[in-house]
Write an enzyme that holds these catalytic residues in place. Structure first.
Site, short mmCIF file in Angstrom:
data_model
loop_
_atom_site.label_atom_id
_atom_site.label_comp_id
_atom_site.label_asym_id
_atom_site.label_seq_id
_atom_site.Cartn_x
_atom_site.Cartn_y
_atom_site.Cartn_z
N HIS A 69 -1.01 10.18 -3.32
CA HIS A 69 -2.07 10.18 -2.59
C HIS A 69 -2.92 10.89 -3.21
O HIS A 69 -3.87 10.77 -2.67
CB HIS A 69 -1.76 9.20 -1.22
CG HIS A 69 -3.23 9.18 -0.52
ND1 HIS A 69 -4.10 9.91 0.21
CD2 HIS A 69 -3.83 7.89 -0.40
CE1 HIS A 69 -5.22 9.12 0.48
NE2 HIS A 69 -5.37 8.01 -0.31
N HIS A 116 0.97 -1.48 -0.42
CA HIS A 116 -0.10 0.09 -0.31
C HIS A 116 0.35 1.21 -0.30
O HIS A 116 1.44 1.68 1.16
CB HIS A 116 -0.89 0.23 1.02
CG HIS A 116 -1.65 1.44 1.96
ND1 HIS A 116 -2.21 2.11 2.25
CD2 HIS A 116 -2.85 1.62 0.52
CE1 HIS A 116 -2.55 2.60 2.35
NE2 HIS A 116 -3.66 2.25 0.99
CA CA Z 1 -4.91 3.84 -3.00
#
Ligand code: CA
Length: 341
Positions: A85, A43
């Site tokens: 992000h 992630h």
């Molecule tokens: Ca993502």
């Protein structure tokens, strides 16, 4: 999929053969039996150890054995897909110091207001929680320490291809098309930007190690039907405002265009840590389930430890998981005999 040293063929080899066979078999038993080898998706890289979406975080995840690296993708002012992000730069960079006076009325510096050349001058750092003024995860990489920079999607794919070459592995990519409606209002087609680059780098079909993910259901449909993406596609699912996506009708509609869903862990395990019926219902609709996000430093109250959380999640039958700590997730799977040594 991991490769195995030739000197250790027997146990792990047989297990991986069984795992491969189970993947090739029809999906009849999928709902009853957890997948043999869940996909471990790093992630934002190994973001538990290094600032998210930096190349060092991606290199570490690769070295830890992750199956895929995640890229969140937003656009620069000059239309270059970059790996970040947020659509704003404030929580992870020194933009406010480097570019005074460039915030919008909301007080934030938006990525689409900066050219790639400008973005390249920024120092990336560990994520800041604007509410507290401190870094979001206290025990992670110290803010402001060392030097990290923003990379384009293309640069990350080139970096990964080099690492795959030198290690002989085939680690995949898992790009997220961020905020497509917002990007459109800024004059950018982020989904098209992502797909064009993926195509240029040889990711095109469901046989390729690549999943595109997106929260906006209309955009998932557009990616498949209008933009012609023929590779794997995942509908991300958020909070209450997306409850309609997990009804039987919602899952059937997703299955008409996508291959899987990416729900939060809280939709897989209830507040007592018991599995909901979502995995079984998604599998019945023909959808894989890749929940987000395993974090050693964000364990829910019901779990005594990070491994309790990992154990409950994998026991619920998920097909993959986003983890900030790919090494710990892989270690759990190996310990549980769900992954070769
Ligand atoms: Ca993502």
């Amino acid at each position: 999929m991991p490769t195995h040293p030739r000197t250790r063929l027997r146990g792990p080899w047989l297990r991986s053969l069984a795992a491969i066979a189970s993947l090739l078999l029809p999906r009849l038993t999928v709902a009853a039996e957890p997948p043999a080898m869940p996909l471990v998706i790093a992630h934002r890289g190994a973001s538990g150890y290094l600032p998210e979406h930096t190349l060092p975080a991606k290199a570490l995840a690769h070295a830890q054995g992750a199956d895929a690296l995640e890229q969140d993708v937003v656009m620069s002012k000059d239309g270059v897909p970059v790996v970040l992000h947020d659509t704003t730069l404030d929580a992870v960079s020194d933009v406010a110091v480097k570019f005074p006076g460039r915030a919008r009325a909301d007080g934030k510096h938006h990525c689409t207001d900066f050219t790639l050349a400008e973005l390249r001058t920024l120092a990336l750092t560990e994520r800041l929680d604007p509410a507290t003024g401190r870094q979001t995860y206290a025990d992670r990489f110290p803010r402001g320490q060392s030097r990290f920079g923003i990379v384009t999607l293309e640069e990350e794919l080139e970096f990964l291809s080099g690492l795959n070459r030198t290690t002989g592995r085939a680690v995949g990519v898992y790009p997220e098309v961020k905020s497509p409606a917002w990007h459109r209002s800024e004059g950018h087609d982020v989904a098209k930007g992502v797909i064009d680059i993926l195509h240029r780098h040889g990711y095109a079909t469901k046989a390729d190690p690549c999943h595109i993910q997106c929260f906006e259901a209309d955009e998932v449909t557009r990616i498949r039907r209008e933009l012609g993406w023929q590779g794997k596609l995942v509908q991300l699912i958020g909070g209450k405002d997306q409850d309609h996506l997990v009804t039987p009708e919602g899952l059937a509609a997703i299955a008409a265009v996508a291959d899987g869903i990416g729900p939060p862990i809280e939709r897989i395990l209830d507040p007592e840590g018991q599995p909901t019926d979502l995995v079984a219902r998604a599998h019945a609709a023909g959808l894989a389930v890749h929940p987000y996000t395993l974090r050693r430093d964000r364990v829910p109250p019901w779990a005594g430890s990070f491994d309790d959380l990992q154990g409950a999640l994998f026991a619920a039958g998920v097909d993959g998981v986003f983890s900030d700590f790919p090494d710990l997730t892989i270690a759990w799977l190996r310990h549980a005999d769900r992954r070769p040594e």
